[in-house]
Design a protein around this motif. Structure first.
Motif, mmCIF file in Angstrom:
data_model
loop_
_atom_site.group_PDB
_atom_site.id
_atom_site.type_symbol
_atom_site.label_atom_id
_atom_site.label_comp_id
_atom_site.label_asym_id
_atom_site.label_seq_id
_atom_site.Cartn_x
_atom_site.Cartn_y
_atom_site.Cartn_z
ATOM 1 N N SER A 136 0.878 -1.163 0.000
ATOM 2 C CA SER A 136 0.000 0.000 0.000
ATOM 3 C C SER A 136 0.921 1.220 0.000
ATOM 4 O O SER A 136 2.148 1.088 -0.100
ATOM 5 N N SER A 137 0.349 2.406 0.134
ATOM 6 C CA SER A 137 1.199 3.611 0.143
ATOM 7 C C SER A 137 2.211 3.551 1.287
ATOM 8 O O SER A 137 3.349 4.000 1.160
ATOM 9 N N CYS A 138 1.808 2.967 2.413
ATOM 10 C CA CYS A 138 2.706 2.840 3.569
ATOM 11 C C CYS A 138 3.946 2.042 3.197
ATOM 12 O O CYS A 138 5.077 2.473 3.430
ATOM 13 N N GLY A 139 3.729 0.863 2.607
ATOM 14 C CA GLY A 139 4.852 0.016 2.217
ATOM 15 C C GLY A 139 5.710 0.642 1.131
ATOM 16 O O GLY A 139 6.934 0.506 1.136
ATOM 17 N N PHE A 180 15.487 -2.703 8.604
ATOM 18 C CA PHE A 180 14.523 -2.390 7.545
ATOM 19 C C PHE A 180 13.571 -3.560 7.297
ATOM 20 O O PHE A 180 12.347 -3.386 7.249
ATOM 21 N N LYS A 181 14.112 -4.760 7.153
ATOM 22 C CA LYS A 181 13.291 -5.942 6.890
ATOM 23 C C LYS A 181 12.420 -6.294 8.094
ATOM 24 O O LYS A 181 11.272 -6.731 7.936
ATOM 25 N N PHE A 182 12.953 -6.112 9.299
ATOM 26 C CA PHE A 182 12.190 -6.390 10.517
ATOM 27 C C PHE A 182 10.965 -5.482 10.597
ATOM 28 O O PHE A 182 9.856 -5.947 10.889
ATOM 29 N N ILE A 183 11.156 -4.191 10.351
ATOM 30 C CA ILE A 183 10.043 -3.243 10.417
ATOM 31 C C ILE A 183 9.020 -3.548 9.332
ATOM 32 O O ILE A 183 7.801 -3.518 9.572
ATOM 33 N N ASP A 184 9.492 -3.866 8.146
ATOM 34 C CA ASP A 184 8.558 -4.183 7.060
ATOM 35 C C ASP A 184 7.708 -5.396 7.417
ATOM 36 O O ASP A 184 6.492 -5.393 7.237
ATOM 37 N N ARG A 185 8.358 -6.427 7.941
ATOM 38 C CA ARG A 185 7.651 -7.672 8.245
ATOM 39 C C ARG A 185 6.733 -7.543 9.448
ATOM 40 O O ARG A 185 5.615 -8.065 9.458
ATOM 41 N N ASN A 186 7.170 -6.834 10.485
ATOM 42 C CA ASN A 186 6.463 -6.823 11.758
ATOM 43 C C ASN A 186 5.545 -5.622 11.977
ATOM 44 O O ASN A 186 4.794 -5.602 12.960
ATOM 45 N N LEU A 187 5.593 -4.654 11.078
ATOM 46 C CA LEU A 187 4.731 -3.483 11.220
ATOM 47 C C LEU A 187 4.067 -3.090 9.904
ATOM 48 O O LEU A 187 2.843 -3.029 9.805
ATOM 49 N N ILE A 188 4.874 -2.867 8.886
ATOM 50 C CA ILE A 188 4.366 -2.291 7.644
ATOM 51 C C ILE A 188 3.519 -3.279 6.843
ATOM 52 O O ILE A 188 2.455 -2.929 6.324
ATOM 53 N N GLU A 189 3.970 -4.525 6.734
ATOM 54 C CA GLU A 189 3.297 -5.494 5.874
ATOM 55 C C GLU A 189 1.850 -5.752 6.316
ATOM 56 O O GLU A 189 0.962 -5.931 5.477
ATOM 57 N N GLY A 190 1.607 -5.779 7.605
ATOM 58 C CA GLY A 190 0.252 -5.989 8.101
ATOM 59 C C GLY A 190 -0.670 -4.839 7.714
ATOM 60 O O GLY A 190 -1.838 -5.054 7.342
ATOM 61 N N ILE A 191 -0.171 -3.616 7.801
ATOM 62 C CA ILE A 191 -0.946 -2.446 7.378
ATOM 63 C C ILE A 191 -1.260 -2.549 5.889
ATOM 64 O O ILE A 191 -2.394 -2.316 5.453
ATOM 65 N N ASP A 192 -0.257 -2.910 5.109
ATOM 66 C CA ASP A 192 -0.444 -3.046 3.661
ATOM 67 C C ASP A 192 -1.470 -4.119 3.316
ATOM 68 O O ASP A 192 -2.322 -3.928 2.448
ATOM 69 N N ALA A 193 -1.369 -5.257 4.000
ATOM 70 C CA ALA A 193 -2.285 -6.364 3.714
ATOM 71 C C ALA A 193 -3.734 -5.959 3.962
ATOM 72 O O ALA A 193 -4.608 -6.148 3.107
ATOM 73 N N LEU A 194 -3.998 -5.391 5.120
ATOM 74 C CA LEU A 194 -5.363 -5.004 5.465
ATOM 75 C C LEU A 194 -5.885 -3.918 4.532
ATOM 76 O O LEU A 194 -7.059 -3.929 4.144
ATOM 77 N N ASP A 195 -5.022 -2.977 4.152
ATOM 78 C CA ASP A 195 -5.459 -1.898 3.263
ATOM 79 C C ASP A 195 -5.782 -2.412 1.861
ATOM 80 O O ASP A 195 -6.559 -1.799 1.134
ATOM 81 N N ASN A 196 -5.184 -3.555 1.515
ATOM 82 C CA ASN A 196 -5.460 -4.161 0.215
ATOM 83 C C ASN A 196 -6.536 -5.234 0.287
ATOM 84 O O ASN A 196 -6.735 -6.005 -0.647
ATOM 85 N N GLY A 197 -7.233 -5.312 1.420
ATOM 86 C CA GLY A 197 -8.356 -6.230 1.550
ATOM 87 C C GLY A 197 -7.982 -7.647 1.911
ATOM 88 O O GLY A 197 -8.790 -8.567 1.759
ATOM 89 N N ILE A 198 -6.756 -7.850 2.390
ATOM 90 C CA ILE A 198 -6.315 -9.181 2.816
ATOM 91 C C ILE A 198 -6.457 -9.267 4.330
ATOM 92 O O ILE A 198 -5.718 -8.605 5.062
#
Length: 318
Positions: free
Chosen positions: A74-77, A104-122
């Motif tokens: 999403s825009s966050c990611g 960088f990878k830790f933050i993406d996996r543990n914070l950003i990716e979840g926001i992206d998933a939900l914003d994309n309807g997952i």
């Protein structure tokens, strides 16, 4: 390093976690002037635009940018992917490229990716117990339907909250990296083969997993402000390699001291994964007693034993 000034923009109206966190990320490395609008003429004149107006930081097009695991950005990611490493190096200039990439990878996996998933309807939360997540919390900053003219004010409150979450996560991961040398030294100089003793608490789990290849360590001891704690270590199966003795379960002070013979013993948790004593000598005595305690089988060993017993009964009947 000094922050540069950037005019940034995202859409107005109801806000979501993705553009809120994206704004928090940008605020870490830039002095920003934020405009929330859908007016293309205004957005075209800004330095950085995200989650609206098309472009590299807007994820609303047909062709989604995907991670290796298939989760779309999403825009966050997208903002984190472009600016995240700068955020980390800005926060701690002593980190090398490998460490920056690790954070960088830790933050993406543990914070950003979840926001992206939900914003994309997952939908990623499949627990039967309803759990609040960062996306629902940040979206909860939207003004209720009968409030007027609070949208930008509430958006800024959400960004401030998101920034604290982001910084806490980054600081934690950096602290894990900085603890590594301390944990390795304690491992290599340990007095008791099954115990690592730290002079103060630090996030040791990750470094210990990397260092203790043969899974020798059963317990970790560390000093707190008021006493010393002993904590169990979990194996690859997620179970404690060895629990503290059953006789200690839930006992405190004189009762625990009587059971253990350690005069300054303070308490043992009912889960048998942590206990305390007032002195280093006292906690080391507790560790030795726990080590010498007869092996207690893991859950799966008990299950296997029951199966064998049942099979034997069948043969006896025949």
């Amino acid at each position: 390093m000094e922050k540069q000034f950037k005019r940034i923009g995202t859409h107005d109206g109801k806000f979501h976690a993705d553009e809120v966190m994206a704004t928090a990320i940008l605020n870490e490395i830039f002095i920003t002037e934020l405009t929330r609008t859908r007016d293309k003429k205004i957005l075209d004149g800004l330095d950085i635009v995200y989650d609206v107006n098309g472009g590299e930081l807007d994820h609303h097009g047909i062709d989604k940018v995907l991670r290796e695991d298939g989760i779309p950005y999403s825009s966050c990611g997208l903002v984190w992917n472009k600016f995240g490493r700068d955020v980390i190096s800005f926060k701690d200039q002593a980190l090398n490229e490998e460490e920056i990439d690790d954070v960088f990878k830790f933050i993406d996996r543990n914070l950003i990716e979840g926001i992206d998933a939900l914003d994309n309807g997952i939908w990623i939360d499949k627990s039967e117990v309803p759990l609040m997540n960062i996306s629902s919390i940040l979206s909860g900053f939207n003004p209720v339907w009968y409030e007027k003219n609070n949208e930008n004010k509430n958006f800024n409150k959400a960004v401030e909250f998101a920034a604290s979450i982001l910084n806490n996560k980054i600081n934690f991961k950096i602290s894990v990296l900085k603890a590594k040398e301390k944990v390795i030294k304690a491992y290599e100089t340990r007095e008791i083969p099954q115990v690592v003793i730290l002079d103060t608490y630090c996030p040791y789990i990750e470094a210990l997993k990397e260092t203790d290849k043969d899974e020798e360590i059963l317990f970790v001891i560390f000093k707190t402000k008021t006493n010393y704690l002993i904590q169990t270590v979990r194996g690859k199966d997620g179970e404690d390699r060895k629990k503290l003795p059953k006789a200690w379960l839930g006992k405190r002070d004189e009762e625990l001291a009587k059971v253990t013979g350690v005069s300054d013993a303070i308490f043992c948790h009912t889960g048998r994964f942590i206990a305390a004593a007032s002195s280093l000598e006292g906690i080391k005595k507790l560790a030795q007693i726990a080590i010498d305690e007869c092996h207690e089988p893991y859950k799966h060993e008990n299950i296997i034993a029951k199966i064998i017993k049942s099979v034997r009964k069948l043969f006896v009947r025949k």
